[in-house]
Motif scaffolding. Structure first.
Motif, mmCIF file in Angstrom:
data_model
loop_
_atom_site.group_PDB
_atom_site.id
_atom_site.type_symbol
_atom_site.label_atom_id
_atom_site.label_comp_id
_atom_site.label_asym_id
_atom_site.label_seq_id
_atom_site.Cartn_x
_atom_site.Cartn_y
_atom_site.Cartn_z
ATOM 1 N N VAL A 32 0.841 -1.201 0.000
ATOM 2 C CA VAL A 32 0.000 0.000 0.000
ATOM 3 C C VAL A 32 0.875 1.249 0.000
ATOM 4 O O VAL A 32 0.624 2.218 -0.738
ATOM 5 C CB VAL A 32 -0.958 -0.003 1.212
ATOM 6 C CG1 VAL A 32 -1.655 1.354 1.346
ATOM 7 C CG2 VAL A 32 -1.992 -1.110 1.074
ATOM 8 N N GLU A 35 2.377 1.774 -3.375
ATOM 9 C CA GLU A 35 1.374 2.273 -4.308
ATOM 10 C C GLU A 35 1.087 3.748 -4.063
ATOM 11 O O GLU A 35 0.883 4.522 -5.003
ATOM 12 C CB GLU A 35 0.088 1.455 -4.179
ATOM 13 C CG GLU A 35 -1.059 1.934 -5.066
ATOM 14 C CD GLU A 35 -0.732 1.920 -6.543
ATOM 15 O OE1 GLU A 35 -1.299 2.749 -7.286
ATOM 16 O OE2 GLU A 35 0.096 1.085 -6.976
ATOM 17 N N SER A 84 -5.577 0.736 9.543
ATOM 18 C CA SER A 84 -5.642 -0.307 8.520
ATOM 19 C C SER A 84 -5.350 -1.669 9.119
ATOM 20 O O SER A 84 -4.578 -1.782 10.083
ATOM 21 C CB SER A 84 -4.622 -0.029 7.404
ATOM 22 O OG SER A 84 -4.884 1.196 6.763
#
Length: 735
Positions: A32, A35, A84
């Motif tokens: 993540v 990205e 998260s």
């Protein structure tokens, strides 16, 4: 993609090998973060709204310092928290673009936002908190210190202490909010039978433990390694987003966290594998809050305040976590001294062979000596930090502005050539007279910059101020004076000169072609440069290949570099900012690309728009006699005054380091640089062919890291000019 190294590393002295493969849920977080760097990150979308509402509540007689504290507390009380699955370190703010509704609300209060007096400018980031003190006494201890000082204060000091208390109470409140967020998420997961991390109950248990940790550290000092590293991250978040101290760094992690690590290991509360995982999670979270092209650093190794080597198991774990995560941040610097254990240097060289670009090596004795020259005490001189790239600050005690500003050496030279060619100054009779004219131009540029910065520095005392930062920097609380009003123990400003090699080689060309051999006048040379060497390619090739150039142990070229490095250091030291020292540096972050793009052709044969030299070493591709010759040239001048930062780049092909003999030769090269009083050296191990393939197929190289000029970045994120610059560096296929 997840980490695919699958390798294990041995920790010297620990009799254990640690697997660098990330657990699935942590690997997912790492992906993540990668990205986010590809797609672009945002800021906290509601900060403008929070500031506007806080300003609207301000009374006419509210003290400015109190307003600054209230603004910080308001931000930390209202900005949204992101959580998260899989996180072991928590509390990052929700970074995203504003929603349509938020955008409308921001537009509606634009008049209020514009009525807030603008911040004067100057560096507010590159911040290094005093984690040692925070870990020793906790937020509650700092608040008690503040409150104990208020009663005996003057009114001005009383306002300062009250402002500090408001700000750090806001930080405490934010950490409490993180605890609540973890608690609510765990309850929701239990109710819905959802897995937060790992599987089922394990994830909820992890959240409940994070709830406990955050509740504890919101007021009390940390008691475990997990509590300490969690408080470190939340402190960075509070300073960064609550008070605009961007690029707040973890500092000397292997020293500040060591007591907790060793106590936990001894008590059986923590395994080495768990410690490595927590450091990896911490590194990943830093990448979650950093945009691509930034810089953030960790410094390891070196010596403590008694001059004793500090290498420990944790030193190796900080390096191993960098290998395991393979993200851009944080870069790791290793403070080298003669007592640095051979095992650590060998470990670092093996790590460099893997292509992470880390660690960079910093000369512990040289830097400590340079800091003492600036008035830093013996005890503090070893407790320094590379401030995100290579600029140096004293940890936990500094109000120092980095890279203020970057000076374009090539452009200053071109401006002087124009002055002469246009007849605006008398034609110099010889090279010495031309050099004097150039020296005066640099002196003027540096003086004018210092004067601008001085005005900003003084204005910061009026409409700047940082009460939260003042709680975490010595000696602000002891003096009862804000960070922006002279409270910090050490205060100065650092600049950086970009393109020393271009300047050196250009002056060699001018000396040979214009003054020694009289082949050209300055006006004729200027015309050739303005035409970007069109029709004069044979001359350009002669300059590039026949004239002496810096970085090849050529006495004439190196003497020119020594002369001009000394001149630039001297013209900086002649100035002050805010009554404090102006300190020189020689590195460029990405500014050699940005400045080069706007700079015409230079007499060294560099064409218009091409990046300038990438540090204090030779210009790209001009090292003709190997890496040792290059560092011998670079270390002919004193780096001791260059506390503003110094970069020496070296590039090797992977084949050069395939063998143990190659690694030992690399170690010898690094140690030669250090023993010759080199400030810093960092190594890229990647072939030009690989970089060209990455240009053609960027999707296959999302996490290919390269050292740029003091920091690391993803090669595929660099603009085409910067990619070309990295490829153009001399790739040494042997040592």
């Amino acid at each position: 993609m997840a980490n695919e190294t699958g390798s294990a590393v041995a920790i010297p002295g620990a009799d254990v090998e640690l697997d660098l493969t990330l657990a699935t849920e942590i690997a997912n977080l790492r992906d993540v973060a990668l990205e986010l760097h590809s797609s672009g990150t945002h800021s906290v979308p509601t900060l403008a709204l929070i500031d506007a509402h806080a300003w609207a509540e301000r009374t006419d007689d509210e003290d400015w310092l109190f307003w600054r504290a209230r603004r910080t507390a308001a931000r930390l009380g209202a900005m949204a928290i992101a959580l998260s699955p899989g996180e072991r370190i928590v509390g990052r703010p929700d970074l995203r673009a504003p929603s349509r509704q938020e955008a409308r609300e921001i537009a509606a209060v634009q008049d209020v936002i514009e009525s807030i007096p603008p911040f004067p400018g100057g560096d507010t980031g590159h911040f290094h908190p005093d984690f040692d003190k925070l870990f020793a006494v906790g937020i509650g201890g700092i608040r008690r210190e503040i409150q104990s000082r208020v009663d005996s204060s003057t009114e001005e000091r009383a306002i300062f202490f009250i402002a500090c208390d408001v700000a750090i109470e806001g930080m405490s409140h934010y950490i409490g909010r993180v605890a609540t967020e973890c608690e609510l998420t765990a309850a929701a997961a239990d109710e819905c039978s959802l897995a937060y991390a790992g599987n089922g109950d394990e994830g909820s248990q992890a959240l409940r433990e994070l709830t406990r940790i955050c509740r504890h550290i919101s007021t009390e000092p940390p008691a475990t390694f997990h509590e300490a590293i969690q408080l470190m991250f939340l402190t960075i978040v509070a300073l960064w987003f609550g008070e605009d101290h961007a690029l707040t760094t973890p500092g000397r992690m292997d020293q500040t966290l060591r007591p907790f690590y060793e106590a936990d290991i001894a008590a059986g509360r923590l395994t080495r594998e768990e410690a490595l995982e927590l450091i990896c999670c911490f590194y990943i979270q830093l990448n979650m809050i950093l945009g691509a092209g930034s810089a953030l650093s960790v410094m390891i190794g070196g010596r403590d305040r008694n001059g004793v080597d500090v290498t420990s198991e944790l030193t190796f774990l900080c390096l191993a976590a960098r290998q395991a995560t393979r993200l851009a941040y944080p870069t790791v610097g290793l403070a080298w001294h003669e007592g640095t254990p051979a095992e650590l240097i060998d470990f670092a060289c093996r790590m460099l062979r893997g292509g992470t670009g880390d660690p960079a090596f910093f000369n512990d004795e040289l830097i400590a000596s340079g800091l003492r020259d600036l008035g830093v005490s013996e005890l503090d001189s070893y407790n320094y930090m590379n401030s995100t790239c290579v600029e140096i600050k004293v940890v936990g005690a500094s109000h120092i502005w980095a890279t203020a500003p970057y000076f374009n050496c090539g452009q200053v030279l071109l401006d002087v050539v124009d002055l002469v060619a246009d007849g605006n100054v008398e034609e110099p009779a010889g090279f010495d007279e031309f050099s004097s004219l150039l020296s005066e131009s640099f002196a003027t540029a540096v003086r004018e910059s210092a004067e601008r910065l001085d005005a900003i520095w003084r204005q910061r005392a009026q409409t700047g101020c940082f009460p939260l930062g003042s709680c975490l920097i010595a000696d602000c609380l002891e003096r009862g004076v804000d960070f922006d009003r002279g409270g910090a123990r050490y205060n100065w400003v650092e600049n950086s000169f970009v393109g020393l090699a271009n300047l050196t080689d250009s002056l060699i060309a001018i000396k040979h072609l214009v003054y020694d051999k009289r082949e050209l006048t300055l006006a004729e040379l200027r015309d050739i440069l303005r035409d970007d060497f069109e029709g004069a390619e044979p001359l350009r090739q002669r300059i590039l290949n026949r004239l002496p150039s810096y970085g090849n142990t050529d006495d004439e070229a190196d003497a020119m570099a020594v002369t001009w490095a000394e001149i630039l250091q001297e013209v900086t030291a002649e100035n002050s900012v805010g009554g404090h020292t102006y300190v020189p540096g020689f590195f460029c972050w990405v500014m050699h690309g940005r400045l080069g793009a706007d700079t015409g052709a230079t007499p060294d044969g560099r064409k218009a728009g091409v990046t300038l030299a990438d540090g204090a070493g030779a210009a790209q591709g001009r090292e003709q006699h190997g890496p040792t010759a290059s560092l011998l040239s670079t270390t002919k001048w004193s780096h001791r005054p260059a506390i503003g930062g110094f970069v020496h780049n070296v590039v090797f092909s992977k084949s050069a380091l395939d063998t143990d003999a190659g690694l030992q030769t690399l170690r010898g090269l690094i140690e030669t640089n250090m023993r010759r009083r080199g400030f810093e050296i960092h190594v890229n191990v990647v072939s030009a062919d690989t970089l060209r393939d990455a240009q053609a197929h960027p999707e296959d190289y999302a996490d290919l890291l390269v050292r740029v000029a003091g920091y690391s970045d993803y090669f595929v994120h660099l603009d085409p000019n910067m990619q070309a610059e990295v490829i153009a560096r001399t790739e040494h296929k042997s040592l």
